[in-house]
Design an enzyme around this catalytic site. Structure first.
Site: not given
Ligand code: TRP
Length: 331
Positions: A111, A194, A197
């Site tokens: 983050k 995926k 994703k």
């Protein structure tokens, strides 16, 4: 009966990958377990602080989970911020969480890179709030994916630390709920891995996508130029589409296109058309249910009120006991 807790991100609509990967199992898990499912709206403020989005996102997630089969009469389905006791437990747990260990969390490091201009303390203490979510109901099991394993490990650390600090066997050690074979990984449509994703517009099929959007996305899915040798190995992007087909189409349909592929006779246009049709057939009832629920605010209000009451009964009990252990005395 074991207690299961799972938090649901309030940002992001449900796609087929979520459905087959987790939600289907949530629905099954409801029988035989004491399940708490909540929409993590406090957590969402760490990345999505816009007031105008907050309630819309919560509602979206709520209707999609209900449509997918979470039964609010069987499970406790609630909105995180409707359980204010979790904020108190979070505050108390923060007193024994170390800045160093929080800074080492992978999600925090990610983050910091993703939102350099908003490295807020909520991001740092995200795992503490998540731990509070879980242990406020004294959960035994938490159904989490790989990306949340570290958070669950930290939850165990905080639980154990609390138990040790106050010399009491109070919080259980929550472990990951293992779906084993039942966990199906659905790939995306862009050949990259995926579903969901990568951010690409065409990568994921959402449960709320209209038939037109689904068809468009599938027709644009990445493929190669086609097989040139009999029985040759499929390239990843084509195999991915077959994996999706196996979840929504009949065995005969899959076998039919596999045999065309193996004989170098497959026409990707036809293959995709069939795939799109079968996805639409599968998602249509879900999408209709989503639309029906979206317009039933009275029912949604009833559901969240019932969820809040059940969650608070459980949460209040834990926080009262914690207050007493810490020395505050009950409220
Ligand atoms: N961090 C989880 C996610 O990103 C969401 C979450 C919040 C959660 N609190 C939780 C999951 C408690 C399980 C239990 O998906």
């Amino acid at each position: 009966m074991e207690t299961v807790v799972s938090g649901i991100r309030s940002t992001g609509r449900l796609h087929l990958g979520n459905y087959f990967g987790a939600i289907k199992n949530f629905v099954k898990m409801q029988k035989g377990n004491n399940c708490f499912f909540f929409i993590a709206d406090y957590h969402s403020l760490t990345t999505h602080p816009q007031p105008e989005d907050l309630q819309r996102n919560v509602k979206q997630v709520l209707v999609e989970y209900l449509a997918a089969g979470i039964d609010p009469e069987v499970s406790t389905l609630y909105v995180q911020s409707d359980l204010p006791e979790v904020a108190e437990l979070y505050l108390l747990l923060n007193m024994s969480a170390y800045v160093g260990e929080l800074e080492r969390s992978t999600s925090f490091k990610d983050k910091i890179r993703e939102q350099k201009d908003n490295v807020n303390a909520g991001l740092l203490t995200y795992p503490v709030l998540m731990a509070a979510d879980i242990i406020i109901h004294k959960a035994d099991k938490v159904p989490v994916g790989k990306d949340q394993e570290q958070h669950l490990e930290m939850t165990r650390t905080f639980s154990n630390r609390f138990n040790r600090m106050y010399d009491i066997e109070f919080f259980p050690e929550p472990v990951a709920y293992n779906f084993g074979e039942a966990l199906v990984k659905i790939p995306g449509l862009d050949g990259s891995g995926k579903m969901g994703k990568s951010e690409g517009e065409n990568n994921a099929i959402y449960l709320s996508d209209t038939p037109e959007i689904i068809t468009k996305k599938v027709m644009r899915a990445v493929t190669d130029a086609g097989p040139t040798e009999m029985n040759q190995q499929m390239p990843q992007e084509v195999e991915n589409l077959f994996v999706i087909m196996k979840t929504v189409s009949s065995e005969d349909t899959v076998a039919h296109f596999e045999s065309l592929y193996n004989n170098c006779k497959i026409r990707y246009g036809d293959f995709k058309k069939q795939l799109a049709e079968d996805i639409v057939k599968f998602t249509n009832p879900l999408r209709e249910k989503i639309e029906e629920l979206e317009s039933d605010d009275a029912y949604l209000k009833k559901v969240t009120k019932m969820g809040a009451e059940k969650a608070r009964e459980s949460g209040r009990k834990t926080v009262n006991e914690v207050r007493e252990i810490i020395g505050f005395g009950p409220r």
